[in-house]
Design a protein around this motif. Structure first.
Motif, PDB file in Angstrom:
ATOM      1  N   THR A 292     -11.712  14.432 -16.368  1.00 32.21           N
ATOM      2  CA  THR A 292     -11.346  13.437 -14.979  1.00 32.21           C
ATOM      3  C   THR A 292     -10.413  12.586 -15.232  1.00 32.21           C
TER       4      THR A 292
ATOM      5  N   SER B 112     -17.413   3.854 -11.992  1.00 31.76           N
ATOM      6  CA  SER B 112     -18.309   5.281 -12.450  1.00 31.76           C
ATOM      7  C   SER B 112     -19.372   5.279 -13.196  1.00 31.76           C
ATOM      8  N   PRO B 113     -19.990   5.440 -13.073  1.00 29.59           N
ATOM      9  CA  PRO B 113     -21.015   6.526 -14.321  1.00 29.59           C
ATOM     10  C   PRO B 113     -20.584   7.733 -14.064  1.00 29.59           C
ATOM     11  N   ALA B 114     -20.580   8.308 -14.123  1.00 31.12           N
ATOM     12  CA  ALA B 114     -20.478  10.074 -13.976  1.00 31.12           C
ATOM     13  C   ALA B 114     -18.594   9.966 -15.334  1.00 31.12           C
ATOM     14  N   GLU B 115     -18.119   9.466 -15.144  1.00 34.64           N
ATOM     15  CA  GLU B 115     -17.129   8.838 -15.716  1.00 34.64           C
ATOM     16  C   GLU B 115     -17.269   8.981 -17.232  1.00 34.64           C
TER      17      GLU B 115
ATOM     18  N   ASP C 276     -20.501   8.729 -18.839  1.00 32.88           N
ATOM     19  CA  ASP C 276     -21.700  10.041 -18.713  1.00 32.88           C
ATOM     20  C   ASP C 276     -20.821  10.933 -19.381  1.00 32.88           C
ATOM     21  N   GLN C 277     -19.594  11.695 -19.076  1.00 37.41           N
ATOM     22  CA  GLN C 277     -18.430  12.401 -19.468  1.00 37.41           C
ATOM     23  C   GLN C 277     -18.158  12.525 -20.482  1.00 37.41           C
TER      24      GLN C 277
END
Length: 468
Positions: free
Chosen positions: A373, A397-400, A402-403
């Motif tokens: 992303t 962004s923790p999600a980025e 982690d990805q």
């Protein structure tokens, strides 16, 4: 009754150490918030961690005194160079003392006859080459940034010219190192070979400040080539570009640099450096020789190999200013990638594989990255099987993050399965520690034994490389 006996808290060890350092160094022992913050990180995504105090020594004797104070109070020490590291090497994750070596920046000796030089650790590679300008010699190891020589030795740096001139491992002849506790040793000699005892120089080259502080480095130098040319060539496919690299190496062409950029990175370079290169997988070449004819022969052999594999013709750069413009665009690759997404933070990672597996590793990695992303740019020192990815992340962004962590782990494990390494030149720091056991197996226990022997109190850049 004294205040101490009435229960007043004892001074923290770092406070007592800081007092001694300030008495010894005066304003060159600085605990201001701004200076501590500057020394809390390199150029990576890793969470900053500030030291309690930063020291700026001017001589090896002062480094000895700092380490004696560190040992007396059991306070950690983190060596610091130009601050360009990418795996958290300089982050003071346990606080303590950072030793900034940039004011130890003298070129101590140059021997044109022996093709070697001795410099203090804070000398940068550009400073050294400027000092060598009238000697006909140069130091060719080029990581891109204007790193300090001490930092380059500590991280076993390499870069764009490694395919011809090797890495810091091949180009460091000897070191002056201050060990934990303040003992000084000198490793290696100026002789071109030796079979006398353990090779301690190679032990400290790449030790990342976890075994001692490098204060002086003796380096191998090279004659400046009589003739130089550079070229850029776009390819229809990534496979064609990498196959050209393999063919070049197998033909024995003594190419000085072979750099690989994918289409994302080329687009970023065009935007950032105001260039107009074809947006496609691209190779950058540089050829060195003792005559224009020698360089021309090299270039013609590589050009023929490229054309057979989907190369779209060479663009030549023979004038100095054109070559410098081409390589400056390459050196700006990290900043160009970050500029694709204003406000982003880069996570830069690398692996290295046997050159026969490079195309497979890159293609499988790019397939993994399609669903990301965030932008991902690829650039590599393809001549030695090493490539880098820049994950251009939203720092909020923790999600980025982690990805990116998952993608990085898949790439590293893929490289290890192919007989490669988790890092070709960025080093271990804290960012790649988790992969050392998979790469080294029982040899990691030997590394821990060495660490315990030389740094029994775990004061030298703790939390990096190996845990004792």
């Amino acid at each position: 009754m004294s205040s101490q006996s009435r229960g007043a808290p004892a001074a923290r060890p770092i406070d007592a150490a800081s007092d001694e350092l300030k008495r010894m160094l005066g304003p060159r022992a600085n605990d201001s918030a701004a200076v501590r913050d500057h020394h809390s990180r390199g150029e990576s995504y890793h969470t900053p961690a500030a030291p309690d105090i930063v020291c700026f020594p001017h001589a090896t004797e002062e480094v000895i005194a700092i380490l004696k104070i560190s040992a007396a109070y059991r306070v950690p020490v983190v060596p610091f160079g130009a601050g360009t590291s990418l795996e958290g090497h300089v982050n003071a994750i346990h606080g303590g003392i950072t030793i900034d070596l940039r004011e130890m920046n003298k070129v101590l000796r140059v021997s044109a006859e022996d093709l070697d030089a001795t410099v203090e650790a804070g000398v940068t590679r550009l400073q050294l080459n400027k000092a060598l300008r009238n000697t006909g010699l140069a130091f060719p190891v080029d990581p891109g940034a204007d790193c300090t020589i001490g930092g380059m030795a500590a991280t076993r740096a390499s870069g764009t010219t490694a395919v011809r001139y090797g890495t810091m491992r091949e180009n460091v002849l000897g070191l002056t190192v201050v060990l934990a506790g303040g003992e000084i040793i000198r490793t290696g000699t100026r002789a071109r070979k030796s079979s006398a005892g353990y090779d301690l120089t190679r032990l400290f080259v790449g030790s990342e400040g976890t075994l001692g502080v490098i204060t002086e480095v003796t380096l191998r130098l090279y004659p400046v080539p009589e003739a130089v040319s550079a070229a850029i060539c776009a390819f229809d496919t990534m496979e064609g570009a990498v196959e050209t690299v393999i063919a070049t190496i197998q033909l024995g062409v003594p190419v000085a640099r072979i750099e690989l950029l994918d289409e994302t990175q080329i687009d970023a370079v065009n935007r950032y450096s105001k260039t107009a290169y074809t947006v496609a997988p691209t190779l950058l070449f540089e050829f060195h020789g003792d005559s224009d004819r020698h360089v021309s022969d090299q270039a013609e052999a590589v050009q023929a190999a490229a054309l057979e594999r989907g190369g779209r013709g060479f663009e030549w750069a023979t004038r100095l200013e054109d070559r410098e413009r081409l390589w400056q665009a390459r050196h700006d690759a990290l900043y160009a990638a970050v500029a694709l997404r204003p406000g982003s933070r880069p996570w830069t990672t690398d692996v290295c594989v046997p050159i026969s597996r490079l195309a497979e590793c890159i293609l499988e990695t790019k397939k993994d990255n399609v669903a990301a992303t965030f932008p991902i740019a690829l650039v590599g020192h393809a001549g030695d099987g090493n490539f880098h990815l820049v994950y251009v992340l939203d720092p909020e962004s923790p999600a980025e993050l982690d990805q990116a962590r998952r993608l990085n782990e898949r790439m590293v494990m893929r490289a290890l399965a192919m007989g490669g390494t988790c890092t070709g030149e960025h080093g271990v720091g804290s960012g790649k520690m988790k992969y050392l056991e998979a790469e080294h197996g029982p040899a990691l226990a030997v590394m821990r034994t060495i660490k315990r022997a030389l740094d029994p109190d775990n004061l030298m850049n703790p939390g990096k490389m190996v845990q004792p």
